[in-house]
Design an enzyme around this catalytic site. Structure first.
Site, PDB file in Angstrom:
ATOM      1  N   GLY A 194      -7.202  -6.785   3.988  1.00  0.00           N
ATOM      2  CA  GLY A 194      -6.981  -5.349   4.150  1.00  0.00           C
ATOM      3  C   GLY A 194      -7.813  -4.709   5.250  1.00  0.00           C
ATOM      4  N   TRP A 226       0.839  -1.203   0.000  1.00  0.00           N
ATOM      5  CA  TRP A 226       0.000   0.000   0.000  1.00  0.00           C
ATOM      6  C   TRP A 226       0.878   1.259   0.000  1.00  0.00           C
ATOM      7  CZ3 TRP A 226      -3.866   1.113   4.623  1.00  0.00           C
ATOM      8  CH2 TRP A 226      -4.750   2.124   4.257  1.00  0.00           C
ATOM      9  N   HIS A 245      13.188  -4.527   4.392  1.00  0.00           N
ATOM     10  CA  HIS A 245      12.560  -5.020   5.628  1.00  0.00           C
ATOM     11  C   HIS A 245      13.580  -5.069   6.766  1.00  0.00           C
ATOM     12  CE1 HIS A 245       8.693  -5.977   3.987  1.00  0.00           C
ATOM     13  NE2 HIS A 245       9.058  -7.023   3.289  1.00  0.00           N
TER      14      HIS A 245
HETATM   15  P1  A3P Z   1      -4.075  -8.745   5.212  1.00  0.00           P
HETATM   16  O1  A3P Z   1      -3.350 -10.028   5.032  1.00  0.00           O
HETATM   17  O2  A3P Z   1      -4.444  -8.474   6.634  1.00  0.00           O
HETATM   18  O3  A3P Z   1      -5.240  -8.592   4.300  1.00  0.00           O
HETATM   19  P2  A3P Z   1       2.543  -6.060   2.902  1.00  0.00           P
HETATM   20  O4  A3P Z   1       2.207  -5.178   1.777  1.00  0.00           O
HETATM   21  O5  A3P Z   1       3.460  -5.418   3.908  1.00  0.00           O
HETATM   22  O6  A3P Z   1       2.982  -7.393   2.455  1.00  0.00           O
HETATM   23  O7  A3P Z   1       1.194  -6.261   3.745  1.00  0.00           O
HETATM   24  C1  A3P Z   1       0.118  -6.993   3.203  1.00  0.00           C
HETATM   25  C2  A3P Z   1      -1.126  -6.609   3.952  1.00  0.00           C
HETATM   26  O8  A3P Z   1      -1.581  -5.331   3.493  1.00  0.00           O
HETATM   27  C3  A3P Z   1      -2.265  -7.581   3.658  1.00  0.00           C
HETATM   28  O9  A3P Z   1      -3.079  -7.558   4.827  1.00  0.00           O
HETATM   29  C4  A3P Z   1      -2.933  -6.912   2.466  1.00  0.00           C
HETATM   30  O10 A3P Z   1      -4.244  -7.346   2.241  1.00  0.00           O
HETATM   31  C5  A3P Z   1      -2.871  -5.462   2.897  1.00  0.00           C
HETATM   32  N1  A3P Z   1      -2.966  -4.521   1.776  1.00  0.00           N
HETATM   33  C6  A3P Z   1      -2.392  -4.613   0.559  1.00  0.00           C
HETATM   34  N2  A3P Z   1      -2.700  -3.551  -0.190  1.00  0.00           N
HETATM   35  C7  A3P Z   1      -3.495  -2.756   0.560  1.00  0.00           C
HETATM   36  C8  A3P Z   1      -4.150  -1.512   0.327  1.00  0.00           C
HETATM   37  N3  A3P Z   1      -4.046  -0.877  -0.823  1.00  0.00           N
HETATM   38  N4  A3P Z   1      -4.878  -0.985   1.337  1.00  0.00           N
HETATM   39  C9  A3P Z   1      -4.998  -1.620   2.519  1.00  0.00           C
HETATM   40  N5  A3P Z   1      -4.401  -2.807   2.803  1.00  0.00           N
HETATM   41  C10 A3P Z   1      -3.665  -3.370   1.838  1.00  0.00           C
END
Ligand code: A3P
Length: 349
Positions: free
Chosen positions: A307, A93, A152
């Site tokens: 999300g 995000w 990370h």
């Molecule tokens: P969930 O597994 O709780 O749905 P990262 O990007 O650090 O790998 O984190 C992934 C998490 O961010 C996932 O959470 C994913 O669904 C969520 N995510 C990805 N894109 C997003 C967005 N645009 N807005 C909000 N959450 C998002």
């Protein structure tokens, strides 16, 4: 490690044949060094401990090797922007938001590369992307400025040239309960032989998790954001969910790309936030596919699940919740750091 650093001749400016030879030599030394590090298995993946951080072998990626290579060779520029995060905290995000904010003059939202390109391609990780498995990228000087990178790694194990430069670092994290649940689902997207939740929870609680311990990853950046607020911006997933417009303006200002009054009046902040929203990004063809987002990578759609804030309630039992909150409270005692576990309630953790 310092020995490799002193002797390392490989650099992106070497000629190609010299580079291959130097690269082979350097990789050999790095492999020898890695063999001396503490190593543990979480039942599926191997983790190497370096400067207090657990680096996983995920898929075909040895994150420790990329980390050490980046530490040796990456040359930060003061204008660089580094997105740092604990995995599964909203990195995808924030990559979309940072890319869109910084490049909004070149790419207005309706012409955004995000519509056709995975966010992890637009901003690549140092250890997992550019320096993946000891690769030496040759084109980093040609990237448009400000260059955008992600990592990370813990603050203490960032490539030394980042720590010695004044580039801007944006950090994002998330409450540990949703973080663990998100990580659990992400690992299951790798296929069979991934740890069950009980095992993941046990490992997570004792710090053995991707780029963990979770709390140490956060505390390093939290302290850096207090010490150097002009260089390190600390963000939380829950705050973005709660008030994306406010957080985007804070982010844009920190990055040196503040929204003008005209842009705000035209609704550009809302337009970008809508483009980068979970609902829009998740449903784009490029992000929906099971195919890897890059060669040898994870499925593109594994980065979009639910999300939400508070999904842990559907996956963790009360004793897991209580114990993780207790550990978090102890680890963050006196730091002033708190997390939201639902969007209406603030817990003291
Ligand atoms: P969930 O597994 O709780 O749905 P990262 O990007 O650090 O790998 O984190 C992934 C998490 O961010 C996932 O959470 C994913 O669904 C969520 N995510 C990805 N894109 C997003 C967005 N645009 N807005 C909000 N959450 C998002």
């Amino acid at each position: 490690m310092e020995e490799i650093f002193k002797n390392s001749k490989a650099s992106s400016s070497s000629s190609s044949s010299a580079l291959v030879k130097d690269q082979e030599e350097m990789n050999k030394k790095i492999e020898e060094f890695i063999a001396t590090l503490p190593v543990e298995s979480d039942g599926s993946a191997l983790f190497y401990q370096f400067k207090g951080c657990w680096y996983p072998n995920l898929f075909s990626v040895l994150t420790i090797q990329g980390t050490i290579t980046a530490d040796l060779l990456f040359k930060a520029q003061d204008s660089d922007i580094i997105l740092a995060s604990t995995p599964k905290s909203g990195t995808t995000w924030l990559k979309s938001l940072i890319f869109s904010i910084v490049n909004r003059k070149r790419f207005p939202p309706n012409k955004s590369p995000l519509l056709t390109t995975h966010p992890h391609i637009l901003i690549q990780f140092l250890e997992i992307g550019h320096y993946r498995n000891g690769n030496i990228p040759r084109n980093l000087d040609q990237l448009p400025k400000p260059r955008l990178f992600a990592t990370h790694s813990h603050y203490a194990s960032l490539p030394r040239s980042i720590r010695h430069s004044s580039c801007r670092i944006v950090y994002i994290c998330r409450n540990p309960l949703d973080n663990l649940v998100s990580l659990y689902h992400f690992r299951r997207s790798f296929g069979k032989n991934q740890p069950e939740m009980d095992t993941m929870y046990e490992n997570y609680s004792r710090g053995l998790t991707d780029f963990g311990p979770f709390w140490d990853n956060i505390l390093g950046y939290w302290q850096a954001s207090l010490d150097k607020p002009e260089e390190v911006l600390f963000m939380k997933y829950e705050d973005l969910k709660e008030d994306i417009v406010f957080e985007m303006k804070r982010l844009a200002k920190f990055l040196g790309f503040p929204f003008s009054v005209e842009e705000e009046n035209e609704g550009l902040v809302e337009e970008i936030s809508s483009l980068c929203s979970f609902e829009i990004l998740k449903n784009l063809e490029v992000n929906q596919t099971h195919k890897p987002y890059r060669e040898g990578g994870v499925s593109a759609n594994a980065f979009y699940r639910k999300g939400e804030v508070g999904d842990f309630m559907n996956h963790l039992n009360p004793s897991m919740v209580e114990n993780l909150m207790k550990i978090t409270q102890e680890k963050f005692a006196g730091s002033g750091l708190v997390f939201k576990y639902s969007l209406n309630k603030l817990h003291n953790s």
